[in-house]
Structure formats: structure tokens, C-alpha cells
Design a protein around this motif. Structure first.
Motif, short mmCIF file in Angstrom:
data_model
loop_
_atom_site.label_atom_id
_atom_site.label_comp_id
_atom_site.label_asym_id
_atom_site.label_seq_id
_atom_site.Cartn_x
_atom_site.Cartn_y
_atom_site.Cartn_z
N ASP A 100 0.84 -1.20 0.00
CA ASP A 100 0.00 0.00 0.00
C ASP A 100 0.87 1.25 0.00
O ASP A 100 1.56 1.55 0.99
CB ASP A 100 -0.92 -0.01 1.22
CG ASP A 100 -1.97 1.08 1.16
OD1 ASP A 100 -1.63 2.24 1.48
OD2 ASP A 100 -3.12 0.78 0.79
N ALA A 101 0.84 1.97 -1.11
CA ALA A 101 1.73 3.14 -1.28
C ALA A 101 1.36 4.27 -0.32
O ALA A 101 2.25 4.94 0.22
CB ALA A 101 1.66 3.62 -2.72
N ALA A 102 0.06 4.49 -0.10
CA ALA A 102 -0.35 5.59 0.77
C ALA A 102 0.13 5.37 2.19
O ALA A 102 0.59 6.31 2.86
CB ALA A 102 -1.88 5.72 0.74
N TYR A 103 0.05 4.15 2.67
CA TYR A 103 0.51 3.85 4.03
C TYR A 103 2.03 4.06 4.13
O TYR A 103 2.52 4.62 5.12
CB TYR A 103 0.15 2.41 4.40
CG TYR A 103 0.50 2.03 5.83
CD1 TYR A 103 -0.41 2.26 6.86
CD2 TYR A 103 1.73 1.46 6.15
CE1 TYR A 103 -0.09 1.94 8.18
CE2 TYR A 103 2.06 1.13 7.45
CZ TYR A 103 1.14 1.36 8.46
OH TYR A 103 1.45 1.04 9.76
N PHE A 104 2.75 3.63 3.09
CA PHE A 104 4.20 3.81 3.11
C PHE A 104 4.56 5.30 3.10
O PHE A 104 5.46 5.74 3.82
CB PHE A 104 4.83 3.10 1.92
CG PHE A 104 6.33 3.17 1.91
CD1 PHE A 104 7.08 2.23 2.59
CD2 PHE A 104 6.99 4.18 1.23
CE1 PHE A 104 8.47 2.30 2.59
CE2 PHE A 104 8.37 4.26 1.23
CZ PHE A 104 9.12 3.30 1.92
N ASP A 105 3.85 6.07 2.28
CA ASP A 105 4.13 7.51 2.22
C ASP A 105 3.87 8.18 3.56
O ASP A 105 4.58 9.12 3.94
CB ASP A 105 3.26 8.16 1.13
CG ASP A 105 3.67 7.72 -0.27
OD1 ASP A 105 4.80 7.22 -0.43
OD2 ASP A 105 2.85 7.88 -1.20
N GLU A 106 2.86 7.70 4.27
CA GLU A 106 2.50 8.32 5.55
C GLU A 106 3.41 7.90 6.69
O GLU A 106 3.76 8.70 7.55
CB GLU A 106 1.05 7.95 5.90
CG GLU A 106 0.56 8.56 7.21
CD GLU A 106 -0.86 8.16 7.51
OE1 GLU A 106 -1.30 8.36 8.67
OE2 GLU A 106 -1.56 7.66 6.62
N THR A 107 3.81 6.61 6.70
CA THR A 107 4.55 6.08 7.85
C THR A 107 6.02 5.80 7.57
O THR A 107 6.80 5.64 8.50
CB THR A 107 3.90 4.78 8.33
OG1 THR A 107 4.04 3.78 7.31
CG2 THR A 107 2.42 4.99 8.65
N GLY A 108 6.38 5.69 6.28
CA GLY A 108 7.76 5.37 5.94
C GLY A 108 8.08 3.89 6.04
O GLY A 108 9.25 3.50 5.98
N ASP A 116 6.29 -0.39 5.39
CA ASP A 116 5.20 -1.20 4.86
C ASP A 116 4.33 -1.71 6.01
O ASP A 116 4.82 -1.94 7.12
CB ASP A 116 5.75 -2.40 4.08
CG ASP A 116 6.51 -1.98 2.84
OD1 ASP A 116 6.03 -1.07 2.14
OD2 ASP A 116 7.59 -2.55 2.57
#
Length: 614
Positions: free
Chosen positions: A252-260, A262
């Protein structure tokens, strides 16, 4: 979804797995082939026989973003993105990549599961002499190249260096696709004719070895990936939706962008289980059960929010679980974690204290989802009473044994509103529930949900143990090792001609401590009641009251009158079931509609602990 069926050489596959162009989706299970299967695969390649099809998925797919990982044994630069994901053929390509490239060391195991590091060689003379001797020509050796015996004291074969390999005539298979390395190795052989013949017949020919592929295109969605994978992967374990969503959520790209980082679904599930560790009754709830509960709540929200004349359906089906977004999972995760803990309390109030005694583990899925919908209303007296009716309807009506997904949906649609206001339509589970008297005759082991349900109902009547006079609360239930035991003991029944049907029926069972069961032994009730009175220091009148709380007529036990006891207690259990279902139980045996028949009972088919053997 579209696909093509190209043919690639084995060398192309090896190049792409080592370069990271072909990687695995994170839902794939780990590498697990044993030493002999790997050796046989290498024999197949050297003989030029087909090894089957592999399946690949294009990664430029807007519908599916799986978290990739390299083939086991391949080291990649962090961030290396694959061009294709390997859906089927992992074990084969991993084996070939490790055995035929690099140092040729394969991390495998033997037939007993012991972990090994092995390398593979082929005896050139034996392979050239007769292709049918390939099975003996290809050998597996320890990673250091030395075969030993006599507790490693004696060396049987030493292939630890190129010179020793050439001296023994064994070609290292990790050089098979290394043009420079194989030529140098063969050039060093003293027997040039042997080396040249092996080069022509095997090294040159294996470069032409082809493996067909099925490539799924970029329009393939998650559900299709799961379905196709399951159909072609018949030699492995079925694909679990939890494993597939693990890979989807990790990508999930959005989660990675938000939290840094996976999102790791399995780690999250382990945290859920940790939060539930003090509630043993939840031990049977599986990760897929939790996802189904999330899916019901997520699809219910979509259904309620839709303005369409045909809103999306509420669902717990596999294909809809696969459509979950990470954001939806996170929205319902914490409410459901708390709801399942509430479920454990709901079950304890109904004297179900551990995993073994849960009538239908799958019924906990809609119960938890219903609790989320109801919120704190679930604890109101009338709502809780109606929920109890629904619960016992599912258990005693034996409605959660199959087709659970459909019943899940019907219950989440109908139960919440009905529990708050019974003027709403009666839920199907409540309406469908039915119980007949003759069912008590065939309920004889924990394989029956209704059997476990009746045992819990007897405890819930404030019944107590006969020796210790303790209530069957959660703590006492564990401390006293409470279980379901015979009232008229097995031995007595066998000695007195009581047939299997009546002896093993729940009518002749009740909940007792291990201590009381030992005192009962195998003697007549009149005898063990006297022993209990003597050893426990209890009067006959007090013991009679304890028996009556178990729906047992003391007069029948004291007279050793099995048939009067059985008829009386069967009626008492029917009345008890009627009280929780709020429905009449048809007296089919009493009215002569159903015949009593023990012919369907198998000798030794009963799972209860014999008297006095704990």
C-alpha cells in the motif's frame, strides 16, 4: 484479464531471478523443497524432459500492488523492482537458481526435515554412457564437497576443489550455465575426449532447455490472481486470503508515504492475538475469520452509504475479502478487537469458558460484528436477552455447520435491529431454529455443537459439583477440571444391558469435576451417591438438591432406575431448550413419531473420558 503463453529458456529465467526482474509476491510461502526433489529436478533438466509450466504476473498493474521479495538465496540491492511476479513455480525456480548459479549451495532439508546445505554434481562418464543412468550420475553432497561416513571419520568422496572434482570425474552443476567457468573447468580435464563429449551433449544442449510460461497481463485483479493461483497450484497448499492480503497491504503506497514503512498484516494479527491472550475462548478465531468480520462491516458501510437503487451487497465472501483496502481494515480493526473480547464475556455469561467448549467458532464472527454495530446497546437487558435467543438458535438449531457466509450476512443484516426492537422481522437464524426430542438421543460427543450447548445450559442453571458443592464459574471450571461425564456409568450400563444410544446420549451426561467422576467410578448410582455423602460429608437431602439442579430426579438414581431417569431427564432437557429458544420442542419420541434406534452407533466412537480414568 488476459494472458499469453511465451516460451523462455532456463537461462533466461535464471538471469531474471538473479537480477530481480522476476521476484515473488509476499503471499507466497517460503522455500521448502527437500534434497531428493531438487536432485530429481536436476535430472529432469539434464535429460531434457519437461518440468511443467510457470505462471507470471506483470507488475505494471494498477489493480494489484503486491509487496515483492526476491527468490530465496538471491541478494538484491534494496529497492530493486521486479518486472514480473512468480505466482506458480517458486519451488522449481528457487531450486534451479540456487543449484545452477553462484556457489551452487542450496539451503534445503532431508526427508526427515533436518536442515541441510547441499551442492550437486554429475558423473560425466555415467551420464554419457547411458541417459538412463542419469539417476545415479547426479549426486548431492554437503556444501564443502566432501562425503563422509563412520561419524565423519572416513572420507568417501572428496569434491572440495576443482582439481579433485576433475580427478573424480564429477562436473559441478553450478557451472552448467556459466560459459566461461564451465569451459575453464572442462579445459583442465586430463581426459579431453570425455570433457568434449560432455560439453557437446549436456552443457551445450541445456542452454536450449525451454520452460513454458503463462503470463497474466496488467488487467488482472486480486480475486483473479487468487483464483488462478489456486487452480494451477494443485500440488501445494491452497492460497489463503490472509496471505494474499498480507502482500496487498504491504504494497500500500499511501501507508508507506504516511509512515515510511510497509504495513505487516501478520505482525498486526500477532498483536491481535496478544491482546486476546487472556481470553482462551477466542483461541479458535482464525485470521481469516477476523478478515471476514472486517469485510462484513466494510461492505455494510458501503451498502448504507450507497444512493444507488442497487447498492453493493453486504458480504463475507472470499472475493469481497480480497477487495478490502488497508484503510478499511484499519477502520474496523480496533472496534473488532474489542468486540471479540466482549464476545468472550458474552460466552462466559453462558458458561462457555474455553476454546474446546465453543459450540460453533464461526458463529463468533457475526456475533463480534453485531456487537460493533450495536455498540453499548448490546449490554442492555432486553438486547442481551434477544442476542442470547439468536445465539442459542444457531447452536441448538445447528445452523452454523455449513454455508456460514450466507448466514453471516443474513445475521448482520437482521439481528441488530431486531435485538433492539422485536417488531422488526425475525432474523432467519431465529426463525429457522428447530429442535426435536429425538435429537437428544444422537447428541453424544463434542462433535455436536448442540451437545456442547446443552452442557453449557445445564451449568448456567446454577448447578454445582456434587463432591465440592462449587458453582461452575470460569475459575472453578478450570481448577476442578470440569468435563462432561456419565450419570449412569458406562460400566454399569454395559453390565445392565443399556444400549449405546441411551448410554452415550447427552441425557445421560452432565458437567462434573474430575474428583467427583473418580468417586463415581463404574458402580450403580445408588452406591456412588452413598460414597459421595460419606466422603463429602453431605446429607442425602442436600445431595438431592444438587442432583435436581442438574435436572436429575434423585429418586431414579437412588433406585438405579435408568429408564425412568432417562425419560424424566429427557423431558427436563426439552423444557430447558424451549426456555432459551422460546419455541416448542416436538416430542417425537414420546409421541411415537420417531423410533429409538441405536443401530447407527459405532462401537468405540465416543470421545468422553471413561469413569475414573482422568
Amino acid at each position: 484479464m488476459g494472458f499469453q503463453t511465451p516460451m523462455y529458456t532456463l537461462s533466461q529465467y535464471l538471469e531474471e531471478t538473479r537480477a530481480g526482474k522476476i521476484q515473488l509476491p509476499d503471499f507466497q510461502r517460503g522455500y521448502k523443497w527437500d534434497d531428493e526433489r531438487i536432485r530429481q529436478l536436476l535430472i529432469t533438466v539434464l535429460r531434457g524432459h519437461p518440468m511443467g509450466v510457470v505462471m507470471l504476473l506483470e507488475t505494471n498493474n494498477a489493480l494489484v500492488r503486491f509487496k515483492p521479495r526476491p527468490v530465496s538465496g538471491v541478494e538484491l540491492t534494496p529497492g530493486t523492482e521486479p518486472e514480473k511476479l512468480l505466482l506458480d513455480g517458486q519451488q522449481r525456480l528457487t531450486s534451479l537458481t540456487q543449484a545452477l548459479t553462484g556457489d551452487g549451495i542450496v539451503h534445503t532439508k532431508d526427508a526427515r526435515g533436518k536442515l541441510l546445505e547441499r551442492r550437486y554434481f554429475v558423473n560425466m562418464a555415467a551420464a554419457l554412457e547411458d541417459v538412463n543412468r542419469m539417476d545415479e550420475a547426479v549426486i548431492s553432497v554437503p556444501a564443502d564437497g566432501v562425503i563422509r561416513k563412520n561419524f565423519d571419520r572416513d572420507i568417501v568422496l572428496d569434491l572440495s576443489t576443482p582439481d579433485k572434482q576433475r580427478e573424480e570425474g564429477f562436473f559441478p552443476l553450478n557451472l552448467l550455465f556459466d560459459a566461461t567457468g564451465s569451459m575453464q573447468w572442462l579445459f583442465g580435464c586430463e581426459d579431453k575426449d570425455l570433457a568434449f563429449a560432455f560439453q557437446e551433449k549436456f552443457v551445450a544442449q541445456v542452454g536450449k532447455y525451454n520452460i513454458p510460461a503463462i503470463e497474466l497481463d496488467a488487467d488482472t485483479d486480486k480475486a483473479a490472481v487468487a483464483t488462478v493461483f489456486e487452480k494451477v497450484n494443485i500440488g501445494g497448499l491452497p492460497l489463503n486470503v490472509f496471505e494474499l492480503l498480507t502482500a496487498v497491504f504491504a504494497g500500500d503506497a499511501a501507508y508507506f508515504d504516511e509512515t515510511g514503512s510497509d504495513f505487516r498484516l501478520n505482525d498486526d494479527w500477532q498483536e491481535t492475538k496478544r491482546l486476546w491472550s487472556d481470553y482462551p475462548v477466542l483461541g479458535g478465531v482464525e485470521n481469516t475469520d477476523f478478515l471476514q468480520a472486517v469485510t462484513m462491516l466494510a461492505t455494510r458501510k458501503r451498502h448504507l452509504a450507497s444512493t444507488s437503487s442497487r447498492p453493493p451487497a453486504i458480504s463475507a465472501k472470499r472475493e469481497d475479502v480480497l477487495k478490502l483496502d488497508l484503510s478499511e481494515y484499519l477502520e474496523w480493526r480496533d472496534p473488532l478487537r474489542e468486540a471479540f473480547i466482549w464476545v468472550s464475556g458474552f460466552l462466559a455469561d453462558r458458561h462457555v469458558f474455553n476454546r474446546r467448549d465453543v459450540p460453533y467458532p464461526k458463529q463468533l464472527v457475526p456475533l463480534a460484528a453485531i456487537r460493533v454495530v450495536l455498540g453499548q446497546k448490546a449490554d442492555l437487558h432486553s438486547v442481551s436477552a434477544n442476542l442470547s435467543t439468536w445465539f442459542w438458535s444457531g447452536v441448538l438449531g445447528e445452523l452454523y455447520g455449513s454455508a456460514t457466509e450466507t448466514r453471516f450476512v443474513r445475521d448482520i443484516e437482521g439481528v441488530p435491529a431486531w435485538t433492539v426492537d422485536t417488531s422488526y422481522p425475525t432474523p432467519r437464524t431465529v426463525a429457522d431454529a428447530n429442535f426435536v426430542e429425538s435429537r437428544l438421543h444422537s447428541m453424544r460427543t463434542r462433535n455436536s455443537a448442540a451437545y456442547k450447548g446443552v452442557a453449557a445450559l445445564i451449568m448456567a442453571r446454577e448447578s454445582r459439583d456434587w463432591m465440592e458443592n462449587k458453582a461452575f464459574g470460569a475459575v472453578q471450571h478450570k481448577d476442578m477440571a470440569v468435563d462432561i461425564h456419565h450419570i449412569f456409568p458406562q460400566k454399569w450400563c454395559n453390565d445392565n444391558g443399556i444400549d449405546d444410544e441411551h448410554r452415550e446420549s447427552i441425557v445421560n451426561k452432565t458437567m462434573l469435576s474430575a474428583r467427583t467422576n473418580r468417586v463415581i467410578g463404574g458402580v450403580a448410582p445408588s452406591q456412588y451417591l452413598a460414597k459421595i455423602e460419606h466422603q463429602a460429608g453431605i446429607s442425602g437431602g442436600e445431595l438431592n438438591e444438587l442432583l435436581e439442579a442438574h435436572l436429575i430426579d434423585p429418586r431414579c438414581l437412588r433406585a438405579d432406575d435408568f429408564w425412568s431417569f432417562f425419560t424424566n431427564r429427557r423431558e427436563q432437557l426439552c423444557l430447558l431448550i424451549e426456555s432459551v429458544l422460546d419455541k416448542n420442542v416436538q416430542r417425537d419420541v414420546s409421541q411415537g413419531i420417531a423410533a429409538e434406534d441405536s443401530s447407527h452407533f459405532e462401537e468405540g466412537a465416543f470421545d468422553e473420558i471413561p469413569e475414573g480414568e482422568e
